[in-house]
Design a protein around this motif. Sequence first.
Motif, mmCIF file in Angstrom:
data_model
loop_
_atom_site.group_PDB
_atom_site.id
_atom_site.type_symbol
_atom_site.label_atom_id
_atom_site.label_comp_id
_atom_site.label_asym_id
_atom_site.label_seq_id
_atom_site.Cartn_x
_atom_site.Cartn_y
_atom_site.Cartn_z
ATOM 1 N N UNK A 136 0.684 6.227 28.711
ATOM 2 C CA UNK A 136 0.157 7.591 28.820
ATOM 3 C C UNK A 136 -1.230 7.686 28.193
ATOM 4 N N UNK A 137 -1.444 6.927 27.132
ATOM 5 C CA UNK A 137 -2.722 6.871 26.426
ATOM 6 C C UNK A 137 -3.157 5.421 26.363
ATOM 7 N N UNK A 138 -4.410 5.135 26.747
ATOM 8 C CA UNK A 138 -4.890 3.756 26.818
ATOM 9 C C UNK A 138 -6.114 3.600 25.918
ATOM 10 N N UNK A 139 -6.070 2.607 25.031
ATOM 11 C CA UNK A 139 -7.170 2.286 24.133
ATOM 12 C C UNK A 139 -7.819 0.991 24.608
ATOM 13 N N UNK A 149 -9.377 6.798 16.815
ATOM 14 C CA UNK A 149 -8.052 7.413 16.692
ATOM 15 C C UNK A 149 -8.164 8.934 16.605
ATOM 16 N N UNK A 150 -9.164 9.432 15.868
ATOM 17 C CA UNK A 150 -9.382 10.883 15.795
ATOM 18 C C UNK A 150 -9.671 11.459 17.178
ATOM 19 N N UNK A 151 -10.567 10.808 17.927
ATOM 20 C CA UNK A 151 -10.892 11.293 19.260
ATOM 21 C C UNK A 151 -9.693 11.236 20.194
ATOM 22 N N UNK A 152 -8.909 10.180 20.080
ATOM 23 C CA UNK A 152 -7.708 10.055 20.907
ATOM 24 C C UNK A 152 -6.721 11.165 20.588
ATOM 25 N N UNK A 181 -0.994 5.938 14.288
ATOM 26 C CA UNK A 181 0.335 6.005 13.675
ATOM 27 C C UNK A 181 0.385 7.059 12.579
ATOM 28 N N UNK A 182 -0.747 7.307 11.922
ATOM 29 C CA UNK A 182 -0.827 8.363 10.921
ATOM 30 C C UNK A 182 -0.866 9.737 11.581
ATOM 31 N N UNK A 183 -1.562 9.833 12.714
ATOM 32 C CA UNK A 183 -1.808 11.127 13.352
ATOM 33 C C UNK A 183 -0.717 11.557 14.311
ATOM 34 N N UNK A 184 -0.118 10.617 15.030
ATOM 35 C CA UNK A 184 0.942 10.948 15.994
ATOM 36 C C UNK A 184 1.768 9.685 16.264
ATOM 37 N N UNK A 185 3.087 9.800 16.320
ATOM 38 C CA UNK A 185 3.914 8.613 16.587
ATOM 39 C C UNK A 185 3.887 8.243 18.070
ATOM 40 N N UNK A 186 4.124 6.964 18.361
ATOM 41 C CA UNK A 186 4.307 6.559 19.756
ATOM 42 C C UNK A 186 5.663 5.875 19.886
ATOM 43 N N UNK A 187 6.262 6.024 21.043
ATOM 44 C CA UNK A 187 7.604 5.479 21.269
ATOM 45 C C UNK A 187 7.555 4.021 21.676
ATOM 46 N N UNK A 188 6.534 3.639 22.426
ATOM 47 C CA UNK A 188 6.443 2.266 22.929
ATOM 48 C C UNK A 188 4.985 1.875 23.039
ATOM 49 N N UNK A 189 4.723 0.557 23.035
ATOM 50 C CA UNK A 189 3.364 0.044 23.126
ATOM 51 C C UNK A 189 3.316 -1.136 24.084
ATOM 52 N N UNK A 190 2.285 -1.148 24.943
ATOM 53 C CA UNK A 190 2.023 -2.280 25.822
ATOM 54 C C UNK A 190 0.604 -2.757 25.565
ATOM 55 N N UNK A 191 0.369 -4.068 25.642
ATOM 56 C CA UNK A 191 -0.934 -4.612 25.282
ATOM 57 C C UNK A 191 -1.316 -5.746 26.216
ATOM 58 N N UNK A 192 -2.615 -5.807 26.523
ATOM 59 C CA UNK A 192 -3.174 -6.928 27.291
ATOM 60 C C UNK A 192 -4.428 -7.418 26.599
#
Length: 311
Positions: A183-186, A112-115, A142-153
């Motif tokens: 926009x960001x993929x983990x 999460x820090x690196x992201x 979630x602590x470092x920056x909010x996201x508006x939406x999430x998609x998962x596979x």
Amino acid sequence: MTLVLTRSDLEAVLEPEACLAALSEGFRCADAVSVAGQRVRTDLPFPGTATALLPGLLPGVEAYTVKVNAKFPGARPALRGVICLHSGRDGELLALLDSSTVTAWRTGLAAALGTHALAGAGEVLGVIGAGAQAELMVRGLAVLRPHRALVVHDTDPGRASAFAERHDGRAVGSPQEVAAAADTVLLATWARTPLLQLSDTRVGQHFTSVGADEPGKQELADDLLRAALLVVDDRELAASMGALAAAGLPASAADATLGDVLRGEHPGRVSAEGRTVYAPVGLPWQDLALSRLAYRAAERAGVGRRVDLLA
């Protein structure tokens, strides 16, 4: 007396904010330790591998860790083992900690820090591989920056759906669908062939790949790694058993380490149009950072069980 900390003990005392602060400080200062950490891994005559990380050291900390893990992809949890926290004064075994929990927390929160350090301003978060490490990556972000939406596979549709429900997101049917929406993929998987090629991505995206942490595992194709600004946690480890090794790239292919970025020695992302990748392997000092934090918190809270291993 040795303090034994189980999964439930650790989850009772660990807090994302404190862990993120400890890991961030570790990335800034760990290079000052003169003793190099080792990551030793071997195949087994069973459907799994054994890994040891030692010694976990940080400047000014009079303690060290040794971690021994079993990795069995078909098991739940897939990773099991112990972390030994020793005194640096006399070698006393201060604590035995469940390594599955500590590893998920330190891997997920370090990722999460690196992201956060590298990702652009986009608000859609994508997850490929809905396991424990992805859970902690999302919690840390979630602590470092909010996201508006999430998609998962996930290869297990039920697990993807449950993850999506927990995080108010939606499950999709393939890694490519995640990359198309996010926009960001983990990525936190056991993949041994690339899940995403350069052609699956677009300019401005960021990718964090934590699954390529031992020989043979690969989540991102070499053309994507070559096209992106590539940051790792340790160049030599990444080139011997991480994302660089899987793609046949040398240590010099990494543009920076996360320590370089957090210390301000490398700017990280320099363009809204550039692609960025963070591809860590995982370092022994991270085990010490969180084990020491958990040990101190457990002592204050009276959590855990003390045993005399010499009795």
